[in-house]
Design a protein around this motif. Structure first.
Motif, PDB file in Angstrom:
ATOM      1  N   ASP A   1     -11.234 -35.493 -18.127  1.00 43.69           N
ATOM      2  CA  ASP A   1     -11.672 -36.484 -19.100  1.00 43.69           C
ATOM      3  C   ASP A   1     -13.026 -36.095 -19.692  1.00 43.69           C
ATOM      4  O   ASP A   1     -13.990 -36.857 -19.635  1.00 43.69           O
ATOM      5  CB  ASP A   1     -11.754 -37.869 -18.437  1.00 43.69           C
ATOM      6  N   SER A   2     -13.081 -34.869 -20.232  1.00 40.45           N
ATOM      7  CA  SER A   2     -14.312 -34.393 -20.850  1.00 40.45           C
ATOM      8  C   SER A   2     -13.962 -33.433 -21.984  1.00 40.45           C
ATOM      9  O   SER A   2     -13.707 -32.248 -21.734  1.00 40.45           O
ATOM     10  CB  SER A   2     -15.210 -33.697 -19.821  1.00 40.45           C
ATOM     11  N   PRO A   3     -13.917 -33.922 -23.221  1.00 43.51           N
ATOM     12  CA  PRO A   3     -13.587 -33.048 -24.365  1.00 43.51           C
ATOM     13  C   PRO A   3     -14.517 -31.840 -24.471  1.00 43.51           C
ATOM     14  O   PRO A   3     -14.084 -30.750 -24.835  1.00 43.51           O
ATOM     15  CB  PRO A   3     -13.747 -33.983 -25.571  1.00 43.51           C
ATOM     16  N   GLY A   4     -15.785 -32.044 -24.148  1.00 43.26           N
ATOM     17  CA  GLY A   4     -16.735 -30.944 -24.227  1.00 43.26           C
ATOM     18  C   GLY A   4     -16.406 -29.837 -23.250  1.00 43.26           C
ATOM     19  O   GLY A   4     -16.441 -28.646 -23.595  1.00 43.26           O
ATOM     20  N   LEU A   5     -16.067 -30.214 -22.005  1.00 43.25           N
ATOM     21  CA  LEU A   5     -15.672 -29.215 -21.010  1.00 43.25           C
ATOM     22  C   LEU A   5     -14.376 -28.531 -21.401  1.00 43.25           C
ATOM     23  O   LEU A   5     -14.211 -27.324 -21.191  1.00 43.25           O
ATOM     24  CB  LEU A   5     -15.512 -29.879 -19.638  1.00 43.25           C
ATOM     25  N   LEU A   6     -13.456 -29.296 -21.964  1.00 43.82           N
ATOM     26  CA  LEU A   6     -12.185 -28.718 -22.399  1.00 43.82           C
ATOM     27  C   LEU A   6     -12.407 -27.625 -23.436  1.00 43.82           C
ATOM     28  O   LEU A   6     -11.830 -26.534 -23.344  1.00 43.82           O
ATOM     29  CB  LEU A   6     -11.284 -29.813 -22.971  1.00 43.82           C
ATOM     30  N   VAL A   7     -13.264 -27.904 -24.407  1.00 45.12           N
ATOM     31  CA  VAL A   7     -13.579 -26.907 -25.436  1.00 45.12           C
ATOM     32  C   VAL A   7     -14.228 -25.680 -24.801  1.00 45.12           C
ATOM     33  O   VAL A   7     -13.910 -24.536 -25.141  1.00 45.12           O
ATOM     34  CB  VAL A   7     -14.503 -27.507 -26.517  1.00 45.12           C
TER      35      VAL A   7
ATOM     36  N   VAL B   1     -13.888 -24.536 -21.750  1.00 47.55           N
ATOM     37  CA  VAL B   1     -12.881 -23.776 -21.007  1.00 47.55           C
ATOM     38  C   VAL B   1     -12.046 -22.927 -21.956  1.00 47.55           C
ATOM     39  O   VAL B   1     -11.852 -21.718 -21.732  1.00 47.55           O
ATOM     40  CB  VAL B   1     -11.959 -24.720 -20.200  1.00 47.55           C
ATOM     41  N   VAL B   2     -11.554 -23.545 -23.019  1.00 44.87           N
ATOM     42  CA  VAL B   2     -10.675 -22.839 -23.956  1.00 44.87           C
ATOM     43  C   VAL B   2     -11.410 -21.691 -24.645  1.00 44.87           C
ATOM     44  O   VAL B   2     -10.887 -20.573 -24.762  1.00 44.87           O
ATOM     45  CB  VAL B   2     -10.109 -23.821 -25.006  1.00 44.87           C
ATOM     46  N   VAL B   3     -12.639 -21.945 -25.081  1.00 49.41           N
ATOM     47  CA  VAL B   3     -13.415 -20.911 -25.781  1.00 49.41           C
ATOM     48  C   VAL B   3     -13.764 -19.756 -24.840  1.00 49.41           C
ATOM     49  O   VAL B   3     -13.612 -18.580 -25.193  1.00 49.41           O
ATOM     50  CB  VAL B   3     -14.701 -21.515 -26.380  1.00 49.41           C
ATOM     51  N   THR B   4     -14.213 -20.072 -23.629  1.00 50.74           N
ATOM     52  CA  THR B   4     -14.606 -19.032 -22.675  1.00 50.74           C
ATOM     53  C   THR B   4     -13.412 -18.202 -22.233  1.00 50.74           C
ATOM     54  O   THR B   4     -13.477 -16.958 -22.178  1.00 50.74           O
ATOM     55  CB  THR B   4     -15.283 -19.656 -21.441  1.00 50.74           C
TER      56      THR B   4
ATOM     57  N   THR C   1      -2.681 -15.981 -22.424  1.00 47.22           N
ATOM     58  CA  THR C   1      -2.488 -16.805 -23.611  1.00 47.22           C
ATOM     59  C   THR C   1      -1.412 -17.859 -23.374  1.00 47.22           C
ATOM     60  O   THR C   1      -1.563 -19.021 -23.773  1.00 47.22           O
ATOM     61  CB  THR C   1      -2.110 -15.939 -24.824  1.00 47.22           C
ATOM     62  N   LEU C   2      -0.322 -17.459 -22.718  1.00 43.06           N
ATOM     63  CA  LEU C   2       0.725 -18.419 -22.372  1.00 43.06           C
ATOM     64  C   LEU C   2       0.181 -19.509 -21.456  1.00 43.06           C
ATOM     65  O   LEU C   2       0.498 -20.694 -21.618  1.00 43.06           O
ATOM     66  CB  LEU C   2       1.901 -17.700 -21.700  1.00 43.06           C
ATOM     67  N   TYR C   3      -0.626 -19.100 -20.487  1.00 44.33           N
ATOM     68  CA  TYR C   3      -1.250 -20.072 -19.586  1.00 44.33           C
ATOM     69  C   TYR C   3      -2.160 -21.026 -20.361  1.00 44.33           C
ATOM     70  O   TYR C   3      -2.120 -22.247 -20.150  1.00 44.33           O
ATOM     71  CB  TYR C   3      -2.052 -19.345 -18.511  1.00 44.33           C
ATOM     72  N   LEU C   4      -2.956 -20.471 -21.257  1.00 46.34           N
ATOM     73  CA  LEU C   4      -3.904 -21.263 -22.029  1.00 46.34           C
ATOM     74  C   LEU C   4      -3.178 -22.295 -22.897  1.00 46.34           C
ATOM     75  O   LEU C   4      -3.538 -23.480 -22.927  1.00 46.34           O
ATOM     76  CB  LEU C   4      -4.751 -20.336 -22.912  1.00 46.34           C
ATOM     77  N   ILE C   5      -2.131 -21.835 -23.577  1.00 43.60           N
ATOM     78  CA  ILE C   5      -1.372 -22.737 -24.454  1.00 43.60           C
ATOM     79  C   ILE C   5      -0.624 -23.794 -23.654  1.00 43.60           C
ATOM     80  O   ILE C   5      -0.640 -24.985 -23.990  1.00 43.60           O
ATOM     81  CB  ILE C   5      -0.380 -21.931 -25.323  1.00 43.60           C
ATOM     82  N   ALA C   6       0.023 -23.346 -22.567  1.00 41.38           N
ATOM     83  CA  ALA C   6       0.822 -24.278 -21.772  1.00 41.38           C
ATOM     84  C   ALA C   6      -0.049 -25.327 -21.079  1.00 41.38           C
ATOM     85  O   ALA C   6       0.316 -26.499 -21.015  1.00 41.38           O
ATOM     86  CB  ALA C   6       1.631 -23.503 -20.734  1.00 41.38           C
TER      87      ALA C   6
END
Length: 205
Positions: A45-51, A53-56, A104-109
């Protein structure tokens, strides 16, 4: 030979290949820690952390994919870390492709559609692992990287396999996180060994 001349003659497989792996592994380590914080501490429940994670994680994927090219082919007028071996070059490219697609599959899924990456990721993980083992053997035989760097990928591959087995045989998120962190540290050591070997090569030249 001056320090400036030595730096200019450092092989591309060391600077961009080894350096790329070191940086990619560091980012992957950070992404692993961020994932743990996102899922366990922040309870997803943290949009900032989610971003973050995805960017890193995305940056790490791109760097790994890019690093295999100087490792395999070197630069104009020089070979990569596998020398002239076509098998070694193909193996490094297979590793890069396998890693990039699996992650990439892991990231998208996981962060895109919220589903299990399934067998697709597993297939490319196998491609990645076979590629890196074959490449490690060719690197050791080619002897272009010297000292510990000659064997670092072979040793690292064996240790990374142990980490992968741990990940796939436990239900503990904490244990999985530790195993992934250990794996990324191993990868960083491999990258650092290539940087160090390249420095020795340029000075000896």
């Amino acid at each position: 030979m001056t320090a400036a001349t030595a730096a200019s003659t450092r092989p591309a497989w060391s600077t961009f290949g080894g350096g790329g792996i070191l940086l990619a592994a560091t980012l992957l380590f950070v992404a692993t820690i961020l994932e743990y914080v996102y899922w366990v501490v922040a309870e997803a429940d943290s949009p900032g952390l989610l971003v973050a994670v995805v960017v890193t994680l995305g940056a790490s994927i791109l760097l790994y994919a890019a690093a295999v090219f100087p490792l395999a082919f070197g630069s104009r007028g020089s070979n990569g870390i596998v020398g002239r071996s076509v098998l070694g070059k193909v193996a490094l490219l297979a590793f890069g492709l396998g890693f990039a697609v699996a992650e990439t599959l892991y990231l998208i899924a996981t962060y895109g559609i919220g589903a299990d990456p399934g067998w697709g990721a597993m297939v490319f993980f196998v491609v990645q692992f076979v590629g890196i083992v074959v490449a490690a053997i060719v690197i050791a035989r080619a002897s272009i990287a010297t000292g510990f760097a000659r064997w670092s990928l072979l040793i690292g591959s064996a240790l990374a396999l142990v980490c992968s087995i741990v990940v796939r045989t436990t239900d503990s998120f904490e244990v999985v996180t530790v195993a992934y962190c250990v794996s990324t540290v191993i990868q960083a050591i491999v990258g650092a060994s290539y940087l160090a070997a390249g420095k020795r090569t340029s000075v000896d030249a």
